[in-house]
Design a protein around this motif. Structure first.
Motif, PDB file in Angstrom:
ATOM      1  N   SER A 142       0.832  -1.212   0.000  1.00 45.87           N
ATOM      2  CA  SER A 142       0.000   0.000   0.000  1.00 45.87           C
ATOM      3  C   SER A 142       0.862   1.256   0.000  1.00 45.87           C
ATOM      4  O   SER A 142       0.556   2.242  -0.685  1.00 45.87           O
ATOM      5  N   PHE A 143       1.944   1.209   0.771  1.00 46.57           N
ATOM      6  CA  PHE A 143       2.854   2.356   0.834  1.00 46.57           C
ATOM      7  C   PHE A 143       3.436   2.666  -0.544  1.00 46.57           C
ATOM      8  O   PHE A 143       3.430   3.823  -1.001  1.00 46.57           O
ATOM      9  N   VAL A 144       3.923   1.632  -1.228  1.00 44.83           N
ATOM     10  CA  VAL A 144       4.535   1.873  -2.539  1.00 44.83           C
ATOM     11  C   VAL A 144       3.469   2.262  -3.563  1.00 44.83           C
ATOM     12  O   VAL A 144       3.703   3.130  -4.420  1.00 44.83           O
ATOM     13  N   THR A 145       2.293   1.668  -3.470  1.00 42.59           N
ATOM     14  CA  THR A 145       1.200   2.062  -4.386  1.00 42.59           C
ATOM     15  C   THR A 145       0.921   3.557  -4.244  1.00 42.59           C
ATOM     16  O   THR A 145       0.772   4.277  -5.246  1.00 42.59           O
ATOM     17  N   LEU A 148       3.741   5.568  -5.860  1.00 40.63           N
ATOM     18  CA  LEU A 148       3.664   5.550  -7.323  1.00 40.63           C
ATOM     19  C   LEU A 148       2.514   6.421  -7.824  1.00 40.63           C
ATOM     20  O   LEU A 148       2.648   7.149  -8.812  1.00 40.63           O
ATOM     21  N   THR A 149       1.400   6.376  -7.117  1.00 34.58           N
ATOM     22  CA  THR A 149       0.249   7.199  -7.496  1.00 34.58           C
ATOM     23  C   THR A 149       0.604   8.681  -7.379  1.00 34.58           C
ATOM     24  O   THR A 149       0.282   9.494  -8.257  1.00 34.58           O
ATOM     25  N   ALA A 150       1.315   9.021  -6.311  1.00 30.85           N
ATOM     26  CA  ALA A 150       1.730  10.418  -6.125  1.00 30.85           C
ATOM     27  C   ALA A 150       2.700  10.871  -7.223  1.00 30.85           C
ATOM     28  O   ALA A 150       2.778  12.062  -7.545  1.00 30.85           O
ATOM     29  N   LEU A 151       3.421   9.908  -7.807  1.00 31.38           N
ATOM     30  CA  LEU A 151       4.330  10.229  -8.916  1.00 31.38           C
ATOM     31  C   LEU A 151       3.586  10.346 -10.245  1.00 31.38           C
ATOM     32  O   LEU A 151       4.197  10.628 -11.282  1.00 31.38           O
ATOM     33  N   GLY A 152       2.279  10.074 -10.219  1.00 25.98           N
ATOM     34  CA  GLY A 152       1.464  10.258 -11.426  1.00 25.98           C
ATOM     35  C   GLY A 152       1.101   8.982 -12.147  1.00 25.98           C
ATOM     36  O   GLY A 152       0.554   9.032 -13.260  1.00 25.98           O
ATOM     37  N   LEU A 169       3.807  -4.456  -8.937  1.00 27.72           N
ATOM     38  CA  LEU A 169       2.857  -3.389  -9.243  1.00 27.72           C
ATOM     39  C   LEU A 169       3.204  -2.875 -10.633  1.00 27.72           C
ATOM     40  O   LEU A 169       4.366  -2.571 -10.910  1.00 27.72           O
ATOM     41  N   ASP A 170       2.200  -2.804 -11.506  1.00 29.38           N
ATOM     42  CA  ASP A 170       2.425  -2.244 -12.842  1.00 29.38           C
ATOM     43  C   ASP A 170       2.022  -0.776 -12.818  1.00 29.38           C
ATOM     44  O   ASP A 170       0.861  -0.445 -12.533  1.00 29.38           O
ATOM     45  N   ALA A 171       2.985   0.085 -13.096  1.00 24.46           N
ATOM     46  CA  ALA A 171       2.756   1.536 -13.039  1.00 24.46           C
ATOM     47  C   ALA A 171       2.703   2.078 -14.458  1.00 24.46           C
ATOM     48  O   ALA A 171       3.664   1.948 -15.219  1.00 24.46           O
ATOM     49  N   ARG A 172       1.571   2.672 -14.802  1.00 30.90           N
ATOM     50  CA  ARG A 172       1.464   3.261 -16.142  1.00 30.90           C
ATOM     51  C   ARG A 172       1.494   4.776 -16.005  1.00 30.90           C
ATOM     52  O   ARG A 172       0.669   5.364 -15.292  1.00 30.90           O
ATOM     53  N   PHE A 173       2.467   5.389 -16.666  1.00 24.68           N
ATOM     54  CA  PHE A 173       2.617   6.844 -16.634  1.00 24.68           C
ATOM     55  C   PHE A 173       2.095   7.429 -17.944  1.00 24.68           C
ATOM     56  O   PHE A 173       2.307   6.853 -19.015  1.00 24.68           O
ATOM     57  N   ALA A 174       1.429   8.572 -17.859  1.00 19.60           N
ATOM     58  CA  ALA A 174       0.921   9.218 -19.071  1.00 19.60           C
ATOM     59  C   ALA A 174       2.094   9.585 -19.973  1.00 19.60           C
ATOM     60  O   ALA A 174       2.011   9.504 -21.194  1.00 19.60           O
ATOM     61  N   SER A 175       3.199   9.987 -19.361  1.00 19.84           N
ATOM     62  CA  SER A 175       4.427  10.237 -20.117  1.00 19.84           C
ATOM     63  C   SER A 175       5.594  10.054 -19.156  1.00 19.84           C
ATOM     64  O   SER A 175       5.412  10.031 -17.939  1.00 19.84           O
ATOM     65  N   LEU A 176       6.782   9.908 -19.731  1.00 16.23           N
ATOM     66  CA  LEU A 176       7.964   9.645 -18.902  1.00 16.23           C
ATOM     67  C   LEU A 176       9.047  10.648 -19.299  1.00 16.23           C
ATOM     68  O   LEU A 176      10.026  10.294 -19.948  1.00 16.23           O
ATOM     69  N   PRO A 177       8.878  11.916 -18.909  1.00 15.26           N
ATOM     70  CA  PRO A 177       9.818  12.929 -19.384  1.00 15.26           C
ATOM     71  C   PRO A 177      11.212  12.772 -18.787  1.00 15.26           C
ATOM     72  O   PRO A 177      12.196  13.158 -19.418  1.00 15.26           O
ATOM     73  N   ALA A 184      15.789   6.952 -10.112  1.00 13.05           N
ATOM     74  CA  ALA A 184      16.458   7.310  -8.853  1.00 13.05           C
ATOM     75  C   ALA A 184      15.445   7.349  -7.705  1.00 13.05           C
ATOM     76  O   ALA A 184      15.737   6.893  -6.584  1.00 13.05           O
ATOM     77  N   THR A 185      14.267   7.883  -7.970  1.00 11.72           N
ATOM     78  CA  THR A 185      13.228   7.931  -6.930  1.00 11.72           C
ATOM     79  C   THR A 185      12.811   6.523  -6.519  1.00 11.72           C
ATOM     80  O   THR A 185      12.681   6.218  -5.326  1.00 11.72           O
ATOM     81  N   LEU A 186      12.600   5.667  -7.521  1.00 12.24           N
ATOM     82  CA  LEU A 186      12.196   4.288  -7.208  1.00 12.24           C
ATOM     83  C   LEU A 186      13.307   3.571  -6.441  1.00 12.24           C
ATOM     84  O   LEU A 186      13.046   2.851  -5.466  1.00 12.24           O
TER      85      LEU A 186
END
Ligand code: 5RP
Length: 223
Positions: A142-145, A148-152, A169-177, A184-186
């Motif tokens: 839950s913490f990591v979810t 990741l959600t806070a990262l967009g 957990l599969d994280a889908r980002f609208a874009s990865l600029p 580094a954050t992960l």
């Protein structure tokens, strides 16, 4: 057709393998062709050993007669051959649709050379459209979810566990600029054990498109 290209890319990479090498085996449907090609070369007399990034690849390698070592006993690998879900011209990749990205990254880091094999559907102008798999200690789900959600990211839980007993957990980002900043954050997030951003690990890629294999090398050469 796609399978023909996977096989051609795999065979091109396997041609790099030399007698006496310790070969790292990635995971996935493209790597399966590499394991089969390597098995044929081993049966013809090539003296190699392998380490595998998944239980599945270890079993497939053993089935074709390749001697598989326990990676826990290994510090250096000569050449690793692995697949990817996306790869761009800078050899930045997203991996882990098969859920093996943690072991794959460790084996890649131990490797003198790491090559990706792929059909042309994996080649992109810039990585980021594919979902990004993140291996997480179940305790931290839950913490990591939330992080990741806070990262967009839109986050989905994958069923089952990895070979390491963790969740994905599969994280889908609208874009990865800024993939480097995200990596580094992960890497700095407690509970995240691994992720599918391979930004520096890949030394070369063999990409097959309609029967034609192109080799991309980090630093620019191609052939
Ligand atoms: C597994 C991986 C795979 O190499 C990646 O998903 C590509 O798989 P396939 O060759 O089946 O498309 O990263 O963790």
């Amino acid at each position: 057709m796609q399978d023909d290209d996977k096989r051609l890319a795999a065979e091109a990479a396997v041609a790099e393998v030399r007698d006496g090498m310790l070969v790292g085996l990635g995971t996935g449907s493209t790597v399966r062709f590499a394991i089969e090609a390597l098995g044929r070369r081993a049966a013809a007399g090539l003296g190699i050993m392998a380490v595998a990034t998944s239980i599945d690849s270890a079993a497939k390698a053993a089935a074709v007669g390749i001697a598989v070592r326990n990676f826990a006993d290994v510090a250096r690998v000569d050449l690793t051959i692995d697949g990817a879900d996306e790869i761009d011209h800078r050899l930045a990749a997203i991996k882990g649709a098969g859920g093996a990205m943690l072991r794959e990254k460790i084996v890649a880091a131990a490797s003198t050379r790491m090559v990706v094999i792929a059909d042309a559907s994996k080649r992109v102008a810039a990585i980021g459209a594919a979902k990004l798999p993140v291996e997480v200690l179940p305790f931290a789900r839950s913490f990591v979810t939330a992080r990741l959600t806070a990262l967009g990211a839109a986050v989905t839980d994958r069923d089952g566990t990895t070979d390491n007993g963790n969740i994905v957990l599969d994280a889908r980002f609208a874009s990865l600029p800024d993939a480097r900043a995200l990596a580094a954050t992960l890497d700095a997030t407690p509970g995240v054990l691994g992720h599918g951003l391979f930004l520096t690990e890949v030394d070369a890629a063999y990409i097959a498109d309609d029967g034609v294999v192109t080799r991309l090398e980090r630093g620019g050469a191609s052939g």
